[in-house]
Design a protein around this motif. Structure first.
Motif, PDB file in Angstrom:
ATOM      1  N   MET A  68     -11.337 -13.672  -8.882  1.00  0.00           N
ATOM      2  CA  MET A  68     -12.356 -13.177  -9.808  1.00  0.00           C
ATOM      3  C   MET A  68     -12.915 -11.844  -9.334  1.00  0.00           C
ATOM      4  SD  MET A  68     -12.782 -14.992 -12.517  1.00  0.00           S
ATOM      5  CE  MET A  68     -14.390 -14.396 -13.029  1.00  0.00           C
ATOM      6  N   LEU A  69     -13.202 -11.762  -8.031  1.00  0.00           N
ATOM      7  CA  LEU A  69     -13.736 -10.516  -7.471  1.00  0.00           C
ATOM      8  C   LEU A  69     -12.714  -9.397  -7.597  1.00  0.00           C
ATOM      9  CD1 LEU A  69     -15.943  -8.988  -5.903  1.00  0.00           C
ATOM     10  CD2 LEU A  69     -14.868  -9.782  -3.782  1.00  0.00           C
ATOM     11  N   ASN A  70     -11.462  -9.697  -7.281  1.00  0.00           N
ATOM     12  CA  ASN A  70     -10.405  -8.702  -7.367  1.00  0.00           C
ATOM     13  C   ASN A  70     -10.246  -8.188  -8.792  1.00  0.00           C
ATOM     14  OD1 ASN A  70      -8.191  -7.147  -6.363  1.00  0.00           O
ATOM     15  ND2 ASN A  70      -6.787  -8.654  -7.220  1.00  0.00           N
ATOM     16  N   LEU A  71     -10.254  -9.103  -9.768  1.00  0.00           N
ATOM     17  CA  LEU A  71     -10.128  -8.715 -11.174  1.00  0.00           C
ATOM     18  C   LEU A  71     -11.304  -7.859 -11.614  1.00  0.00           C
ATOM     19  CD1 LEU A  71      -8.721  -8.933 -13.934  1.00  0.00           C
ATOM     20  CD2 LEU A  71      -9.985 -11.062 -14.313  1.00  0.00           C
ATOM     21  N   LEU A  75     -11.022  -3.913 -12.765  1.00  0.00           N
ATOM     22  CA  LEU A  75     -11.434  -3.510 -14.105  1.00  0.00           C
ATOM     23  C   LEU A  75     -12.511  -2.433 -14.049  1.00  0.00           C
ATOM     24  CD1 LEU A  75     -11.559  -6.926 -16.022  1.00  0.00           C
ATOM     25  CD2 LEU A  75      -9.872  -5.097 -16.270  1.00  0.00           C
ATOM     26  N   LEU A  76     -13.463  -2.615 -13.141  1.00  0.00           N
ATOM     27  CA  LEU A  76     -14.523  -1.616 -12.995  1.00  0.00           C
ATOM     28  C   LEU A  76     -13.982  -0.289 -12.467  1.00  0.00           C
ATOM     29  CD1 LEU A  76     -17.444  -3.812 -11.587  1.00  0.00           C
ATOM     30  CD2 LEU A  76     -17.294  -2.748 -13.844  1.00  0.00           C
ATOM     31  N   LEU A  77     -12.991  -0.354 -11.586  1.00  0.00           N
ATOM     32  CA  LEU A  77     -12.354   0.875 -11.100  1.00  0.00           C
ATOM     33  C   LEU A  77     -11.685   1.616 -12.250  1.00  0.00           C
ATOM     34  CD1 LEU A  77     -10.785  -0.230  -7.700  1.00  0.00           C
ATOM     35  CD2 LEU A  77     -12.399   1.650  -8.026  1.00  0.00           C
ATOM     36  N   PHE A  78     -11.023   0.871 -13.117  1.00  0.00           N
ATOM     37  CA  PHE A  78     -10.364   1.489 -14.267  1.00  0.00           C
ATOM     38  C   PHE A  78     -11.394   2.143 -15.190  1.00  0.00           C
ATOM     39  CE2 PHE A  78      -8.892   1.191 -18.692  1.00  0.00           C
ATOM     40  CZ  PHE A  78      -7.744   1.972 -18.613  1.00  0.00           C
ATOM     41  N   VAL A  79     -12.502   1.436 -15.441  1.00  0.00           N
ATOM     42  CA  VAL A  79     -13.548   1.976 -16.313  1.00  0.00           C
ATOM     43  C   VAL A  79     -14.162   3.238 -15.703  1.00  0.00           C
ATOM     44  CG1 VAL A  79     -15.843   1.554 -17.287  1.00  0.00           C
ATOM     45  CG2 VAL A  79     -14.091  -0.234 -17.388  1.00  0.00           C
ATOM     46  N   THR A  80     -14.480   3.186 -14.410  1.00  0.00           N
ATOM     47  CA  THR A  80     -15.146   4.333 -13.778  1.00  0.00           C
ATOM     48  C   THR A  80     -14.226   5.544 -13.665  1.00  0.00           C
ATOM     49  OG1 THR A  80     -14.623   3.381 -11.594  1.00  0.00           O
ATOM     50  CG2 THR A  80     -16.832   2.997 -12.470  1.00  0.00           C
ATOM     51  N   ILE A  81     -12.932   5.330 -13.354  1.00  0.00           N
ATOM     52  CA  ILE A  81     -12.025   6.481 -13.253  1.00  0.00           C
ATOM     53  C   ILE A  81     -11.802   7.099 -14.630  1.00  0.00           C
ATOM     54  CG2 ILE A  81      -9.853   5.222 -13.563  1.00  0.00           C
ATOM     55  CD1 ILE A  81     -10.428   8.103 -11.078  1.00  0.00           C
ATOM     56  N   ALA A 115     -18.823   8.892 -10.313  1.00  0.00           N
ATOM     57  CA  ALA A 115     -18.193   9.232  -9.034  1.00  0.00           C
ATOM     58  C   ALA A 115     -18.678   8.312  -7.920  1.00  0.00           C
ATOM     59  CB  ALA A 115     -18.492  10.684  -8.679  1.00  0.00           C
ATOM     60  N   TYR A 116     -19.976   8.043  -7.887  1.00  0.00           N
ATOM     61  CA  TYR A 116     -20.513   7.178  -6.839  1.00  0.00           C
ATOM     62  C   TYR A 116     -20.109   5.713  -7.025  1.00  0.00           C
ATOM     63  CZ  TYR A 116     -23.107  10.752  -4.409  1.00  0.00           C
ATOM     64  OH  TYR A 116     -23.428  11.854  -3.659  1.00  0.00           O
ATOM     65  N   TRP A 117     -20.023   5.263  -8.287  1.00  0.00           N
ATOM     66  CA  TRP A 117     -19.543   3.905  -8.527  1.00  0.00           C
ATOM     67  C   TRP A 117     -18.087   3.769  -8.100  1.00  0.00           C
ATOM     68  CZ3 TRP A 117     -21.778  -0.560  -9.162  1.00  0.00           C
ATOM     69  CH2 TRP A 117     -23.070  -0.620  -9.682  1.00  0.00           C
ATOM     70  N   PHE A 118     -17.274   4.757  -8.421  1.00  0.00           N
ATOM     71  CA  PHE A 118     -15.860   4.709  -8.022  1.00  0.00           C
ATOM     72  C   PHE A 118     -15.744   4.707  -6.506  1.00  0.00           C
ATOM     73  CE2 PHE A 118     -11.746   6.527  -6.965  1.00  0.00           C
ATOM     74  CZ  PHE A 118     -10.892   5.788  -7.783  1.00  0.00           C
ATOM     75  N   PHE A 119     -16.546   5.514  -5.855  1.00  0.00           N
ATOM     76  CA  PHE A 119     -16.555   5.614  -4.389  1.00  0.00           C
ATOM     77  C   PHE A 119     -16.813   4.257  -3.740  1.00  0.00           C
ATOM     78  CE2 PHE A 119     -19.402   6.272  -0.671  1.00  0.00           C
ATOM     79  CZ  PHE A 119     -18.481   6.828   0.202  1.00  0.00           C
ATOM     80  N   LEU A 120     -17.837   3.550  -4.213  1.00  0.00           N
ATOM     81  CA  LEU A 120     -18.178   2.260  -3.615  1.00  0.00           C
ATOM     82  C   LEU A 120     -17.207   1.159  -4.034  1.00  0.00           C
ATOM     83  CD1 LEU A 120     -22.081   2.227  -3.836  1.00  0.00           C
ATOM     84  CD2 LEU A 120     -20.630   2.845  -1.907  1.00  0.00           C
ATOM     85  N   LEU A 121     -16.759   1.189  -5.274  1.00  0.00           N
ATOM     86  CA  LEU A 121     -15.793   0.184  -5.730  1.00  0.00           C
ATOM     87  C   LEU A 121     -14.477   0.316  -4.980  1.00  0.00           C
ATOM     88  CD1 LEU A 121     -16.460   0.340  -9.577  1.00  0.00           C
ATOM     89  CD2 LEU A 121     -16.780  -1.679  -8.112  1.00  0.00           C
ATOM     90  N   MET A 122     -14.087   1.540  -4.658  1.00  0.00           N
ATOM     91  CA  MET A 122     -12.886   1.750  -3.866  1.00  0.00           C
ATOM     92  C   MET A 122     -13.027   1.114  -2.485  1.00  0.00           C
ATOM     93  SD  MET A 122     -11.284   5.270  -2.330  1.00  0.00           S
ATOM     94  CE  MET A 122     -12.564   5.219  -1.052  1.00  0.00           C
ATOM     95  N   ALA A 123     -14.221   1.233  -1.901  1.00  0.00           N
ATOM     96  CA  ALA A 123     -14.473   0.639  -0.591  1.00  0.00           C
ATOM     97  C   ALA A 123     -14.382  -0.876  -0.652  1.00  0.00           C
ATOM     98  CB  ALA A 123     -15.843   1.072  -0.077  1.00  0.00           C
ATOM     99  N   ILE A 210     -18.027  -5.559   4.695  1.00  0.00           N
ATOM    100  CA  ILE A 210     -18.855  -6.583   4.041  1.00  0.00           C
ATOM    101  C   ILE A 210     -18.026  -7.424   3.072  1.00  0.00           C
ATOM    102  CG2 ILE A 210     -20.749  -6.948   2.407  1.00  0.00           C
ATOM    103  CD1 ILE A 210     -22.107  -4.478   3.674  1.00  0.00           C
ATOM    104  N   SER A 211     -17.258  -6.770   2.206  1.00  0.00           N
ATOM    105  CA  SER A 211     -16.459  -7.512   1.223  1.00  0.00           C
ATOM    106  C   SER A 211     -15.368  -8.337   1.899  1.00  0.00           C
ATOM    107  CB  SER A 211     -15.830  -6.543   0.209  1.00  0.00           C
ATOM    108  OG  SER A 211     -15.056  -5.545   0.857  1.00  0.00           O
ATOM    109  N   HIS A 212     -14.747  -7.791   2.933  1.00  0.00           N
ATOM    110  CA  HIS A 212     -13.698  -8.521   3.659  1.00  0.00           C
ATOM    111  C   HIS A 212     -14.281  -9.740   4.375  1.00  0.00           C
ATOM    112  CE1 HIS A 212     -10.071  -9.285   5.918  1.00  0.00           C
ATOM    113  NE2 HIS A 212     -10.725  -9.186   7.052  1.00  0.00           N
TER     114      HIS A 212
END
Length: 218
Positions: A68-71, A75-81, A115-123, A210-212
């Motif tokens: 669920m987290l991965n999905l 999806l959020l990465l796709f929206v933000t990019i 840009a900042y959302w993508f930055f953190l979502l990538m992390a 943190i996520s790991h």
């Protein structure tokens, strides 16, 4: 190691570098900033193509917290990019200036926030896939596999990155930038470029850890 795995590692590494350089728009010239953004979008597409098999698994199998987290993150990465690229084209002063689209304050705010959302979502994405990514690194570079750090030292390093990343997150006022409360980047002329990149790299490391860690405990 097969070429596809090697290409994945190269693309992932270039994406991290591109994101860091993209966040440093106050350091780079506008042409460089826009070129980096375009290159990042290209890398994102390549990353998606290389991992396209994942799309076919979305509707199969049961969903646990990890899936669920991965999905959600993907999806959020796709929206933000998408928002990031769209707003960058409309606000472009160099590469897409020929479109003659008038840039507005709200457009620049949306671009910065995305840009900042993508930055953190990538992390977070890195943290979710860290086990597989580290395994690929060890396969690509056997010297890494043979150089194991003691558990105690790994813990100290992880805590250090968490503390550093948390301080950098606060001092850079990242939270306010995520909600358009403070959507423009203030550049401290006394801050060295190396310190800027180190702080943002620490933020990436902190969110990945943190996520790991959360996924390991669940």
């Amino acid at each position: 190691m097969d070429r596809k795995t090697t290409l994945r590692i190269m693309v992932d590494g270039l994406m991290i570098v591109s994101v860091l350089l993209g966040m440093a728009n106050r350091i780079t010239e506008n042409l460089i900033h826009e070129s980096i953004g375009l290159f990042l979008f290209f890398l994102f597409l390549v990353h998606g193509i290389l991992n396209w098999k994942w799309v076919g698994t979305i509707r199969r199998g049961k969903y646990n917290f990890r899936r669920m987290l991965n999905l959600m993150v993907n999806l959020l990465l796709f929206v933000t990019i998408t928002i990031l690229m769209g707003s960058s084209v409309m606000a472009s002063r160099t590469l897409f200036a020929f479109l003659n689209i008038k840039s507005t304050l709200i457009l620049r705010q949306v671009h910065t926030t995305a840009a900042y959302w993508f930055f953190l979502l990538m992390a977070v994405h890195m943290g979710v896939h860290w086990t597989g990514f580290s395994a690929s690194l060890k396969k690509a570079f056997p010297v890494i596999a043979g150089f194991g750090l003691p558990a105690g030292l790994r813990l100290v390093l992880s805590i250090s990155v968490l503390v550093w990343g948390t301080i950098a997150f606060s001092s850079r006022e990242i939270f306010s930038r995520l909600f358009m409360i403070y959507a423009f980047d203030f550049w401290n002329a006394d801050q060295a470029a190396l310190a800027f990149f180190a702080n943002y790299l620490a933020i990436i490391g902190a969110f990945a850890i943190i996520s790991h860690t959360i996924l390991k405990k669940i």
